[in-house]
Scaffold this motif. Structure first.
Motif, PDB file in Angstrom:
ATOM      1  N   VAL A  12      68.866 -89.341 -48.348  1.00  0.00           N
ATOM      2  CA  VAL A  12      67.724 -90.247 -48.460  1.00  0.00           C
ATOM      3  C   VAL A  12      67.994 -91.435 -47.544  1.00  0.00           C
ATOM      4  CG1 VAL A  12      66.294 -91.650 -49.986  1.00  0.00           C
ATOM      5  CG2 VAL A  12      67.289 -89.516 -50.823  1.00  0.00           C
ATOM      6  N   VAL A  13      67.195 -91.576 -46.494  1.00  0.00           N
ATOM      7  CA  VAL A  13      67.376 -92.637 -45.502  1.00  0.00           C
ATOM      8  C   VAL A  13      66.473 -93.802 -45.854  1.00  0.00           C
ATOM      9  CG1 VAL A  13      67.138 -93.258 -43.073  1.00  0.00           C
ATOM     10  CG2 VAL A  13      68.043 -91.003 -43.707  1.00  0.00           C
ATOM     11  N   VAL A  14      67.076 -94.998 -45.962  1.00  0.00           N
ATOM     12  CA  VAL A  14      66.331 -96.181 -46.417  1.00  0.00           C
ATOM     13  C   VAL A  14      66.592 -97.342 -45.448  1.00  0.00           C
ATOM     14  CG1 VAL A  14      65.827 -97.684 -48.369  1.00  0.00           C
ATOM     15  CG2 VAL A  14      66.804 -95.406 -48.775  1.00  0.00           C
ATOM     16  N   PRO A  15      65.665 -97.633 -44.523  1.00  0.00           N
ATOM     17  CA  PRO A  15      65.811 -98.838 -43.693  1.00  0.00           C
ATOM     18  C   PRO A  15      65.658-100.087 -44.548  1.00  0.00           C
ATOM     19  CG  PRO A  15      64.225 -97.292 -42.740  1.00  0.00           C
ATOM     20  CD  PRO A  15      64.485 -96.846 -44.141  1.00  0.00           C
ATOM     21  N   VAL A  16      66.502-101.076 -44.309  1.00  0.00           N
ATOM     22  CA  VAL A  16      66.519-102.291 -45.135  1.00  0.00           C
ATOM     23  C   VAL A  16      66.620-103.513 -44.228  1.00  0.00           C
ATOM     24  CG1 VAL A  16      67.750-103.570 -46.908  1.00  0.00           C
ATOM     25  CG2 VAL A  16      67.616-101.089 -47.056  1.00  0.00           C
ATOM     26  N   PHE A  17      65.759-104.496 -44.463  1.00  0.00           N
ATOM     27  CA  PHE A  17      65.839-105.753 -43.721  1.00  0.00           C
ATOM     28  C   PHE A  17      65.432-106.900 -44.643  1.00  0.00           C
ATOM     29  CE2 PHE A  17      63.753-108.969 -40.897  1.00  0.00           C
ATOM     30  CZ  PHE A  17      64.915-109.426 -40.296  1.00  0.00           C
ATOM     31  N   ASN A  18      66.397-107.749 -44.974  1.00  0.00           N
ATOM     32  CA  ASN A  18      66.153-108.913 -45.838  1.00  0.00           C
ATOM     33  C   ASN A  18      65.466-108.507 -47.146  1.00  0.00           C
ATOM     34  OD1 ASN A  18      67.289-110.532 -43.873  1.00  0.00           O
ATOM     35  ND2 ASN A  18      65.351-111.332 -43.112  1.00  0.00           N
ATOM     36  N   GLU A  19      66.117-107.623 -47.887  1.00  0.00           N
ATOM     37  CA  GLU A  19      65.527-107.095 -49.127  1.00  0.00           C
ATOM     38  C   GLU A  19      66.450-107.325 -50.323  1.00  0.00           C
ATOM     39  OE1 GLU A  19      62.616-106.256 -49.358  1.00  0.00           O
ATOM     40  OE2 GLU A  19      61.868-105.216 -47.577  1.00  0.00           O
ATOM     41  N   GLN A  20      67.064-108.495 -50.409  1.00  0.00           N
ATOM     42  CA  GLN A  20      68.012-108.771 -51.480  1.00  0.00           C
ATOM     43  C   GLN A  20      67.368-108.703 -52.864  1.00  0.00           C
ATOM     44  OE1 GLN A  20      69.392-112.740 -50.602  1.00  0.00           O
ATOM     45  NE2 GLN A  20      67.583-113.719 -51.499  1.00  0.00           N
ATOM     46  N   ASP A  21      66.095-109.051 -52.970  1.00  0.00           N
ATOM     47  CA  ASP A  21      65.441-109.097 -54.275  1.00  0.00           C
ATOM     48  C   ASP A  21      65.030-107.719 -54.780  1.00  0.00           C
ATOM     49  OD1 ASP A  21      65.630-111.888 -54.364  1.00  0.00           O
ATOM     50  OD2 ASP A  21      63.785-112.123 -53.208  1.00  0.00           O
ATOM     51  N   VAL A  22      64.628-106.847 -53.879  1.00  0.00           N
ATOM     52  CA  VAL A  22      64.063-105.571 -54.303  1.00  0.00           C
ATOM     53  C   VAL A  22      65.110-104.461 -54.399  1.00  0.00           C
ATOM     54  CG1 VAL A  22      63.481-104.559 -52.046  1.00  0.00           C
ATOM     55  CG2 VAL A  22      61.981-104.157 -54.000  1.00  0.00           C
ATOM     56  N   ALA A  36      68.840 -86.379 -61.370  1.00  0.00           N
ATOM     57  CA  ALA A  36      68.209 -85.286 -62.115  1.00  0.00           C
ATOM     58  C   ALA A  36      67.970 -84.048 -61.260  1.00  0.00           C
ATOM     59  CB  ALA A  36      66.875 -85.757 -62.700  1.00  0.00           C
ATOM     60  N   LEU A  37      68.115 -84.162 -59.950  1.00  0.00           N
ATOM     61  CA  LEU A  37      67.903 -83.020 -59.068  1.00  0.00           C
ATOM     62  C   LEU A  37      69.128 -82.109 -59.080  1.00  0.00           C
ATOM     63  CD1 LEU A  37      66.324 -84.812 -55.958  1.00  0.00           C
ATOM     64  CD2 LEU A  37      65.128 -83.565 -57.766  1.00  0.00           C
ATOM     65  N   ASP A  38      68.902 -80.816 -58.882  1.00  0.00           N
ATOM     66  CA  ASP A  38      70.010 -79.862 -58.841  1.00  0.00           C
ATOM     67  C   ASP A  38      70.538 -79.740 -57.414  1.00  0.00           C
ATOM     68  OD1 ASP A  38      67.687 -78.719 -57.911  1.00  0.00           O
ATOM     69  OD2 ASP A  38      68.190 -76.700 -58.622  1.00  0.00           O
ATOM     70  N   VAL A  39      70.929 -80.885 -56.844  1.00  0.00           N
ATOM     71  CA  VAL A  39      71.387 -80.893 -55.458  1.00  0.00           C
ATOM     72  C   VAL A  39      72.307 -82.100 -55.263  1.00  0.00           C
ATOM     73  CG1 VAL A  39      69.394 -82.263 -54.699  1.00  0.00           C
ATOM     74  CG2 VAL A  39      70.621 -80.859 -53.038  1.00  0.00           C
ATOM     75  N   SER A  40      73.346 -81.915 -54.457  1.00  0.00           N
ATOM     76  CA  SER A  40      74.195 -83.049 -54.091  1.00  0.00           C
ATOM     77  C   SER A  40      73.424 -83.940 -53.118  1.00  0.00           C
ATOM     78  CB  SER A  40      75.489 -82.559 -53.443  1.00  0.00           C
ATOM     79  OG  SER A  40      75.201 -81.778 -52.290  1.00  0.00           O
ATOM     80  N   TYR A  41      73.738 -85.228 -53.123  1.00  0.00           N
ATOM     81  CA  TYR A  41      72.933 -86.128 -52.292  1.00  0.00           C
ATOM     82  C   TYR A  41      73.748 -87.315 -51.814  1.00  0.00           C
ATOM     83  CZ  TYR A  41      72.587 -89.347 -56.293  1.00  0.00           C
ATOM     84  OH  TYR A  41      72.872 -90.219 -57.313  1.00  0.00           O
ATOM     85  N   GLU A  42      73.195 -87.975 -50.800  1.00  0.00           N
ATOM     86  CA  GLU A  42      73.672 -89.273 -50.349  1.00  0.00           C
ATOM     87  C   GLU A  42      72.453 -90.158 -50.113  1.00  0.00           C
ATOM     88  OE1 GLU A  42      75.608 -89.226 -46.539  1.00  0.00           O
ATOM     89  OE2 GLU A  42      73.875 -88.363 -45.502  1.00  0.00           O
ATOM     90  N   VAL A  43      72.610 -91.442 -50.389  1.00  0.00           N
ATOM     91  CA  VAL A  43      71.564 -92.419 -50.099  1.00  0.00           C
ATOM     92  C   VAL A  43      72.084 -93.285 -48.956  1.00  0.00           C
ATOM     93  CG1 VAL A  43      70.199 -94.339 -50.964  1.00  0.00           C
ATOM     94  CG2 VAL A  43      70.753 -92.423 -52.469  1.00  0.00           C
ATOM     95  N   LEU A  44      71.477 -93.123 -47.785  1.00  0.00           N
ATOM     96  CA  LEU A  44      71.954 -93.775 -46.573  1.00  0.00           C
ATOM     97  C   LEU A  44      71.068 -94.996 -46.297  1.00  0.00           C
ATOM     98  CD1 LEU A  44      72.902 -91.829 -43.329  1.00  0.00           C
ATOM     99  CD2 LEU A  44      72.119 -94.182 -43.321  1.00  0.00           C
ATOM    100  N   THR A  45      71.561 -96.164 -46.659  1.00  0.00           N
ATOM    101  CA  THR A  45      70.814 -97.393 -46.399  1.00  0.00           C
ATOM    102  C   THR A  45      71.221 -97.941 -45.031  1.00  0.00           C
ATOM    103  OG1 THR A  45      72.512 -98.680 -47.547  1.00  0.00           O
ATOM    104  CG2 THR A  45      70.587 -98.000 -48.828  1.00  0.00           C
ATOM    105  N   VAL A  46      70.232 -98.264 -44.228  1.00  0.00           N
ATOM    106  CA  VAL A  46      70.477 -98.815 -42.891  1.00  0.00           C
ATOM    107  C   VAL A  46      70.101-100.292 -42.913  1.00  0.00           C
ATOM    108  CG1 VAL A  46      69.980 -98.631 -40.435  1.00  0.00           C
ATOM    109  CG2 VAL A  46      69.958 -96.577 -41.859  1.00  0.00           C
ATOM    110  N   ASP A  47      71.114-101.155 -42.922  1.00  0.00           N
ATOM    111  CA  ASP A  47      70.894-102.596 -42.926  1.00  0.00           C
ATOM    112  C   ASP A  47      70.561-103.040 -41.499  1.00  0.00           C
ATOM    113  OD1 ASP A  47      70.857-105.304 -43.205  1.00  0.00           O
ATOM    114  OD2 ASP A  47      72.955-105.518 -43.788  1.00  0.00           O
ATOM    115  N   ASP A  48      69.305-103.366 -41.284  1.00  0.00           N
ATOM    116  CA  ASP A  48      68.799-103.656 -39.941  1.00  0.00           C
ATOM    117  C   ASP A  48      69.011-105.124 -39.572  1.00  0.00           C
ATOM    118  OD1 ASP A  48      67.537-103.309 -37.520  1.00  0.00           O
ATOM    119  OD2 ASP A  48      65.501-103.423 -38.340  1.00  0.00           O
ATOM    120  N   GLY A  49      70.268-105.563 -39.628  1.00  0.00           N
ATOM    121  CA  GLY A  49      70.593-106.932 -39.241  1.00  0.00           C
ATOM    122  C   GLY A  49      70.072-107.976 -40.201  1.00  0.00           C
ATOM    123  N   SER A  50      70.153-107.711 -41.496  1.00  0.00           N
ATOM    124  CA  SER A  50      69.643-108.662 -42.496  1.00  0.00           C
ATOM    125  C   SER A  50      70.367-109.998 -42.414  1.00  0.00           C
ATOM    126  CB  SER A  50      69.802-108.081 -43.904  1.00  0.00           C
ATOM    127  OG  SER A  50      69.010-106.918 -44.064  1.00  0.00           O
TER     128      SER A  50
END
Length: 323
Positions: A12-22, A36-50
């Motif tokens: 799961v790719v998540v671009p992030v920029f100045n999102e400390q509150d959310v 809950a999914l029957d699958v291994s996963y990674e959550v890849l957050t990309v901090d866009d120079g916050s």
């Protein structure tokens, strides 16, 4: 086998920029869905120079959530380039891109994955069927954008589909091979022509923080979309030039007729209007041409679209420059 090579079933790719509150709110909704999914996963957050406390929040979350992976860019590269960084480094068999503001509900990811598996699809678009939570201007401008893009680029572009989508590994590999300097994924993905489907959902209100797509960035996205996928604006300038020439010929004929009939009235108004009109056409044509020249200039420069300075999955490696 090495998990670094095999990779998880879902990224799961998540671009992030100045999102400390959310960010904490986003994690609280996303993690139960993925667990809950029957699958291994990674959550890849990309901090866009916050520039706020986003990096510290991500580090704290990473200690509590083993599947959370943090990629940090050296400077703000923009939403689409941050998304590029995430897609290029995602290791999953399927890759979902989603914004962190919770306007696109994470619960839909399960439906996307189920549809992709059931129908063997490479792309599943998240389509917004209800945008009542957006402002009237946002709904109007988004509708105008999609109507314009579908007319200029083609009907293959799903209406009201943003950057919330699921991609197979085949689709991700195809995207990473494209030499795009200014990617617009809502147009690039349909351009691939891969088997695709749609999952509809109601767009929610932003959970916290401020929108990272003000009017200026929306206009820039529209310009990148049109100039990156069509030469129609150049043809518009050509047709406007021809129309201007035709109008000048008609005006010249009118002036000669008035002179022949002896009804010429001294004045400068008509000449002033004609000069302003022709000047506006010339400037419009130069502006449209300049947009294309700027894209060529950017491509020729070959400067990196983004610079990765940290990746929690490979923290000991040096900074990576992506061309």
């Amino acid at each position: 086998m090495n998990a670094e090579i095999v990779g998880p079933g879902l990224s799961v790719v998540v671009p992030v920029f100045n999102e400390q509150d959310v960010l904490p709110l986003f994690a609280a909704r996303l993690r139960p869905v993925l667990d809950a999914l029957d699958v291994s996963y990674e959550v890849l957050t990309v901090d866009d120079g916050s520039r706020d406390a986003t990096p510290a929040v991500l580090e704290r979350m990473r200690r509590e959530w083993p599947q959370l992976r943090v990629v940090r860019l050296r400077r703000n590269a923009g939403h689409q380039n941050a998304l590029t960084a995430g897609l290029h480094r995602a290791r999953g068999r399927y890759v979902v891109s989603i914004d962190v503001d919770l306007q696109d509900p994470p619960e839909v990811i399960a439906d996307m994955l189920a549809l992709a598996r059931a129908e063997n699809l490479d792309v599943v678009h998240g389509v917004r069927t209800d945008r009542s939570t957006d402002s009237m201007f946002k709904r109007w401008s988004a509708g105008l954008y999609y109507r314009l893009i579908r007319r200029v680029v083609g009907a293959a572009v799903p209406h009201n589909a943003g950057d919330f989508r699921l991609l197979s590994r085949t689709a991700v590999d195809a995207l990473t091979e494209l030499p795009e300097q200014l990617p617009v994924y809502r147009l690039l993905v349909p351009w691939l022509g891969l088997p695709s489907g749609e999952v509809s959902y109601a767009r929610e209100v932003r959970a916290a923080g401020r929108s990272k797509y003000p009017l200026g960035k929306m206009i820039r996205l529209a310009l990148d979309s049109i100039t990156g996928f069509s030469a129609a604006p150049l043809r518009v300038a050509t047709w406007l030039g021809l129309a201007g020439v035709a109008l000048c010929v008609l005006m010249g004929g009118g002036v000669l007729a008035a002179y022949a009939w002896g009804t010429v009235v001294p004045g400068w108004t008509s000449m002033f209007v004609a000069l302003v009109f022709l000047g506006a056409l010339q400037l419009l044509g130069l502006g449209l041409l300049g947009e294309y020249v700027a894209r060529i200039y950017t491509s020729v420069q070959g400067r990196p679209a983004y610079v990765v300075t940290f990746d929690s999955a490979v923290a000991r490696r040096p900074a990576e420059v992506r061309l």
